[in-house]
Write an enzyme that holds these catalytic residues in place. Structure first.
Site, PDB file in Angstrom:
ATOM      1  N   LEU A  88       8.816 -50.284   4.392  1.00 45.75           N
ATOM      2  CA  LEU A  88       9.131 -49.154   3.505  1.00 45.75           C
ATOM      3  C   LEU A  88      10.612 -49.129   3.133  1.00 45.75           C
ATOM      4  O   LEU A  88      11.192 -48.072   2.904  1.00 45.75           O
ATOM      5  CB  LEU A  88       8.744 -47.849   4.209  1.00 45.75           C
ATOM      6  CG  LEU A  88       7.252 -47.701   4.545  1.00 45.75           C
ATOM      7  CD1 LEU A  88       7.028 -46.633   5.596  1.00 45.75           C
ATOM      8  CD2 LEU A  88       6.446 -47.372   3.287  1.00 45.75           C
ATOM      9  N   GLY A 127      12.208 -47.800   6.817  1.00 44.81           N
ATOM     10  CA  GLY A 127      11.729 -48.552   7.978  1.00 44.81           C
ATOM     11  C   GLY A 127      10.369 -49.181   7.767  1.00 44.81           C
ATOM     12  O   GLY A 127      10.047 -49.629   6.668  1.00 44.81           O
ATOM     13  N   ASP A 140      11.756 -61.460   3.574  1.00 44.94           N
ATOM     14  CA  ASP A 140      11.437 -62.770   4.171  1.00 44.94           C
ATOM     15  C   ASP A 140      12.043 -62.883   5.564  1.00 44.94           C
ATOM     16  O   ASP A 140      11.427 -63.423   6.485  1.00 44.94           O
ATOM     17  CB  ASP A 140      11.983 -63.902   3.291  1.00 44.94           C
ATOM     18  CG  ASP A 140      11.356 -63.883   1.902  1.00 44.94           C
ATOM     19  OD1 ASP A 140      10.194 -63.468   1.793  1.00 44.94           O
ATOM     20  OD2 ASP A 140      12.037 -64.274   0.934  1.00 44.94           O
ATOM     21  N   THR A 157      18.037 -59.410  -1.530  1.00 45.73           N
ATOM     22  CA  THR A 157      17.271 -60.655  -1.666  1.00 45.73           C
ATOM     23  C   THR A 157      17.061 -61.319  -0.302  1.00 45.73           C
ATOM     24  O   THR A 157      18.017 -61.541   0.435  1.00 45.73           O
ATOM     25  CB  THR A 157      17.998 -61.659  -2.596  1.00 45.73           C
ATOM     26  OG1 THR A 157      18.376 -60.982  -3.783  1.00 45.73           O
ATOM     27  CG2 THR A 157      17.109 -62.846  -2.923  1.00 45.73           C
ATOM     28  N   SER A 196      22.186 -65.507   4.027  1.00 50.65           N
ATOM     29  CA  SER A 196      22.269 -64.195   4.696  1.00 50.65           C
ATOM     30  C   SER A 196      21.428 -64.088   5.956  1.00 50.65           C
ATOM     31  O   SER A 196      21.520 -63.098   6.684  1.00 50.65           O
ATOM     32  CB  SER A 196      21.780 -63.100   3.744  1.00 50.65           C
ATOM     33  OG  SER A 196      22.466 -63.185   2.541  1.00 50.65           O
ATOM     34  N   GLY A 236       8.697 -68.955   1.109  1.00 51.51           N
ATOM     35  CA  GLY A 236       8.245 -69.781   2.228  1.00 51.51           C
ATOM     36  C   GLY A 236       9.427 -70.297   3.020  1.00 51.51           C
ATOM     37  O   GLY A 236       9.499 -70.164   4.248  1.00 51.51           O
ATOM     38  N   ALA A 237      10.383 -70.888   2.291  1.00 51.62           N
ATOM     39  CA  ALA A 237      11.554 -71.487   2.942  1.00 51.62           C
ATOM     40  C   ALA A 237      12.378 -70.417   3.652  1.00 51.62           C
ATOM     41  O   ALA A 237      12.859 -70.640   4.770  1.00 51.62           O
ATOM     42  CB  ALA A 237      12.403 -72.203   1.901  1.00 51.62           C
ATOM     43  N   ASP A 286      23.029 -56.985  -0.983  1.00 54.08           N
ATOM     44  CA  ASP A 286      21.996 -57.727  -1.722  1.00 54.08           C
ATOM     45  C   ASP A 286      20.719 -57.721  -0.880  1.00 54.08           C
ATOM     46  O   ASP A 286      20.718 -58.205   0.254  1.00 54.08           O
ATOM     47  CB  ASP A 286      22.497 -59.166  -1.954  1.00 54.08           C
ATOM     48  CG  ASP A 286      21.460 -60.044  -2.650  1.00 54.08           C
ATOM     49  OD1 ASP A 286      20.448 -59.506  -3.124  1.00 54.08           O
ATOM     50  OD2 ASP A 286      21.683 -61.268  -2.710  1.00 54.08           O
ATOM     51  N   ASN A 289       4.585 -54.595   1.399  1.00 55.36           N
ATOM     52  CA  ASN A 289       5.378 -53.435   1.012  1.00 55.36           C
ATOM     53  C   ASN A 289       4.441 -52.462   0.293  1.00 55.36           C
ATOM     54  O   ASN A 289       3.220 -52.709   0.206  1.00 55.36           O
ATOM     55  CB  ASN A 289       6.596 -53.849   0.169  1.00 55.36           C
ATOM     56  CG  ASN A 289       6.195 -54.495  -1.144  1.00 55.36           C
ATOM     57  OD1 ASN A 289       5.072 -54.319  -1.628  1.00 55.36           O
ATOM     58  ND2 ASN A 289       7.109 -55.242  -1.745  1.00 55.36           N
TER      59      ASN A 289
END
Ligand code: RIB
Length: 309
Positions: free
Chosen positions: A220, A224, A251, A247, A290, A41-42, A245, A184
């Site tokens: 994907l 893309g 989001d 991560t 990031s 969420g954040a 990374d 995804n």
């Protein structure tokens, strides 16, 4: 510009960089460790905010050091989280994250205060939903809460963007209320009950559209993403970058997509912008550290595809 409200989780991410993931029963030496702000969420709220959206974030934090640090951080970033729930006697959410040499991750979340973001609380802050145009949701808060938000938002003609992460099956009732579903491959398979290898990428998107979702975005990874609704079918390639990374990349994509929609941009521009934001994100360590700014994304697009604005 339309107003975005993101309702979802906040975590403190405890991130260990490893060469390879440990096997069951194995102890390994990590490469490095650091802590950063996270939570789907954040991450999405901060992405939408850094990328030029007018964003309010509603989350739930404990009254502990992690919770207080998080609130301070949002303040410093200029992210309005003032209508969030602060709970006594429950720790703030944390996520244990391993990132391997290829930049892939493995995440365990301990939800803590995120689980306390109840439907009852949503009714208390209902006016925040009524004042928004676009509501952004993910699945790290109780499912009933997500359903309550969708009910209120739908009843008041708000646009609903749902990212079904972590993956779970959705009730028919909620599916019909969603304007933009971002999934995804795994999430698409769980919701549609189909296997992508059997019916193909477009096949699975069609299945999801047939359930009543207005627009489906299937991400994907390096291949893309696909976007489809009654009017258009788009395929956007991913930008080739050196992955450090992954991560927070999903989001960042969702937050960027929300920000672009709120600026009134068309789907082509929106997908390109969101893909560029996600590409920048994977070149750095951690989720929130990031997430790029709007200027960074435009600079990246200018350099990469000779974009002119
Ligand atoms: O999507 C990445 C996020 O998942 C991390 O920031 C972690 O907190 C978990 O919620």
């Amino acid at each position: 510009m339309s107003k975005i409200v993101v309702i979802g989780s906040s975590n403190t991410d405890l991130i260990a960089k490893v060469k390879d993931f440990p096997k069951a029963g194995e102890t390994i030496k990590g490469v490095s460790y650091f802590q950063a702000m996270g939570g789907k969420g954040a991450n999405q709220a901060l992405a939408a905010h850094r990328l030029g959206g007018d964003v309010k974030f509603i989350t739930s934090l404990g009254k502990d050091a992690n919770g207080l640090n998080t609130l301070e951080y949002y303040k410093k970033e200029g992210l309005d989280a003032s209508s969030s729930l602060i709970v006594n006697n429950t720790p703030s959410g944390v996520a244990m994250i391993w990132v391997d040499g290829k930049g892939e991750n493995s995440i365990v979340i301990i939800s803590g205060a995120n689980e306390m973001l109840s439907s009852e609380y949503i009714h208390k802050i209902e006016k925040e939903i009524l004042e928004a145009d676009l509501i952004v949701l993910q699945m790290e808060i109780p499912y009933d809460t997500v359903k309550t938000v969708c009910d209120i938002a739908y009843e008041h003609n708000k646009q609903i963007l749902l990212n079904v992460a972590p993956a779970r099956k959705l009730d028919e009732d909620i599916i019909k209320k969603i304007d933009v579903l971002i999934v995804n491959e795994t999430e698409a398979e769980i919701i549609s009950g189909e296997i992508m290898e059997h019916i193909g990428e477009e096949g699975i998107v069609d299945k999801l559209l047939a359930l009543g979702i207005k627009t489906v975005v299937l991400t994907l990874g390096k291949r893309g993403c696909i976007l489809k609704n009654k009017q258009i079918y788009l395929r956007a390639p991913a930008f080739a970058v050196k992955t450090v990374d992954t991560t927070g990349a999903g989001d960042t994509f969702c937050g960027a997509l929300a920000a672009e929609l709120s600026k009134g941009h068309n789907w082509n521009e929106t997908l390109e912008f969101a893909s560029a934001a996600a590409a920048i994100c994977v070149t750095r360590m951690g989720a929130q550290p990031s997430i790029p700014t709007e200027t960074e994304v435009y600079d990246f697009l200018k350099k990469t595809v000779n974009y002119s604005f």
